[in-house]
Design an enzyme around this catalytic site. Structure first.
Site, PDB file in Angstrom:
ATOM      1  NE  ARG A   7      -3.856   0.715   1.868  1.00  0.00           N
ATOM      2  CZ  ARG A   7      -5.150   0.368   2.414  1.00  0.00           C
ATOM      3  NH1 ARG A   7      -5.478   1.721   3.256  1.00  0.00           N
ATOM      4  NH2 ARG A   7      -6.171   0.059   2.153  1.00  0.00           N
ATOM      5  CG  HIS A  22      -8.254   0.128  -3.077  1.00  0.00           C
ATOM      6  ND1 HIS A  22      -7.620  -0.935  -2.597  1.00  0.00           N
ATOM      7  CD2 HIS A  22      -9.053   0.469  -2.029  1.00  0.00           C
ATOM      8  CE1 HIS A  22      -7.896  -1.158  -1.436  1.00  0.00           C
ATOM      9  NE2 HIS A  22      -8.614  -0.205  -0.954  1.00  0.00           N
ATOM     10  CD  GLN A  38     -12.885  -1.335  -1.287  1.00  0.00           C
ATOM     11  OE1 GLN A  38     -12.284  -1.488  -0.431  1.00  0.00           O
ATOM     12  NE2 GLN A  38     -14.246  -2.030  -1.223  1.00  0.00           N
ATOM     13  CG  ASP A  90     -13.646   6.462  -1.652  1.00  0.00           C
ATOM     14  OD1 ASP A  90     -13.747   6.401  -0.396  1.00  0.00           O
ATOM     15  OD2 ASP A  90     -12.422   6.487  -2.175  1.00  0.00           O
ATOM     16  CB  CYS A 144     -14.105   1.460  -0.372  1.00  0.00           C
ATOM     17  SG  CYS A 144     -13.503   3.399  -0.208  1.00  0.00           S
ATOM     18  NE  ARG A 168     -11.021  -5.177   0.277  1.00  0.00           N
ATOM     19  CZ  ARG A 168     -10.069  -4.196   0.789  1.00  0.00           C
ATOM     20  NH1 ARG A 168     -10.446  -3.085   1.497  1.00  0.00           N
ATOM     21  NH2 ARG A 168      -8.830  -4.159   0.391  1.00  0.00           N
TER      22      ARG A 168
END
Ligand code: CP
Ligand code: NVA
Length: 336
Positions: free
Chosen positions: A103, A130, A133, A228, A270, A316
């Site tokens: 990340r 991402h 995700q 988001d 998310c 996830r």
């Protein structure tokens, strides 16, 4: 082509069939809820240049569920960044670990890491993408709607349309063949290269893509309304002023959910979300702008029966578990 030993730096690294393979295996892991040992003796290096809750726990629990081990390296607790470059770090990780998740602030660093690594590198979020995700997002949509075809899945993303989550949602949806609409002011719409790549994928999959400034046009007929945070990690704190001015009309509230004209429409995010003023940023926004009941989404929508954000967060785990097994397990590869 097998996914074994491949990098997953962006959604576009996979084909529709690769994504379907991950989603299918994630479904098996979720429904069995049993522990397997496909990653027995394997080690994951999880490198975090930014903070994380969901992604971190998903990688850590997924490895444990499959019999593997994790070392989480963050910038405060390692030599990364201050004394050692990502390229040198990668050369070390490559000799010791079987799979790496990263990340980072700059997507270029993820690319550097992958160039130095003979082991699969997974993007756990960068400024541009991402992709893990998006795997959980489409898994959740499939689980909720159970469509006979992705063409029947209508997704509207409303808000900052040029961030990592929007780019991944658009690209994976385009590969799969979904109907994706993004509503954002012109300056916050996906970059031209991202849109062009999505259109190219859509030409093959039959996906329908609409990028518009009009949130009402985007949500009409939507099965899923997604948003988001308006200012992402790594962006300057003073961006809030500009974003609040630009995005005020793009808040997901009850009126926007009603504008879907679909009583079954669900809300996705998310996470983390600023849906009240109970966080540090939420408090700052409340005192600076007088916005108290949610920024990108109202508290009302966030807590409504339409909201499936925690189901999405749980997924996830299964999607990342499937991805790790497909990329790093010789045992699984031999079994199928
Ligand atoms: N959605 C997501 O990536 O959450 P975290 O930042 O908590 O990992
Ligand atoms: N766009 C957000 C996603 C967080 C999971 C960010 O990058 O901060």
């Amino acid at each position: 082509m097998t996914l074994f030993q491949r990098h997953f730096l962006s959604d576009a690294d996979f084909s529709a069939s690769d994504i379907e393979t991950v989603l299918h295996l994630a479904g098996e892991f979720k429904s069995s809820r049993s522990q397997n040992a496909y990653l027995s003796g394997k080690h994951l290096a999880l490198v975090l240049e930014k903070t994380s809750t969901r992604t971190r726990i998903a990688f850590e629990v997924a490895m444990k569920r499959q019999g593997g081990f994790v070392t989480t390296l963050d910038y405060g607790m390692s030599q990364l960044g201050l004394r050692e470059s990502i390229a040198d770090t990668a050369s070390v990780l490559d000799r010791i670990y079987d799979v790496i998740a990263y990340r980072g602030i700059h997507h270029d660093e993820a690319q550097t890491l992958s160039h130095q690594s003979s082991k699969p590198v997974i993007n756990a979020l960068t400024d541009i993408w991402h992709p893990t995700q998006a795997l959980a997002d489409y898994f959740t949509m499939y689980e909720v709607k159970n469509p006979s075809s992705w063409k029947d899945v209508n997704v509207a993303y409303v808000g900052d349309g040029h961030n990592n989550v929007a780019n991944s949602l658009l690209t994976t949806g385009a590969l799969l063949g979904a109907n994706i609409r993004i509503a954002a002011p012109e300056s916050l719409q996906p970059e031209f290269t991202i849109e062009a790549r999505a259109l190219e994928a859509a030409a093959e999959s039959g996906a329908r893509i609409l990028i518009t400034e009009d949130p009402l046009e985007a949500v009409l007929g939507a099965d899923f309304v997604y948003t988001d945070v308006w200012v992402s990690m790594g962006e300057p704190i003073d961006a809030w002023n500009e974003r609040i001015n630009l995005l005020r009309d793009y808040q997901v509230n009850s009126a926007l959910m009603n504008a879907t004209k679909n009583s079954e429409a669900k809300f996705l995010h998310c996470l983390p979300a600023i849906h009240d003023s109970h966080t540090e940023i939420g408090q700052q926004i409340a005192s600076n702008y007088g916005i108290t009941d949610g920024v990108e989404v109202t508290d009302e929508v966030f807590k409504s029966p339409a909201s499936i954000v925690f189901q999405q967060a749980e997924n996830r785990l299964y999607t990342i578990e499937a991805l790790l097994v497909l990329l790093a397990s010789e045992t699984y590869r031999q079994d199928v």
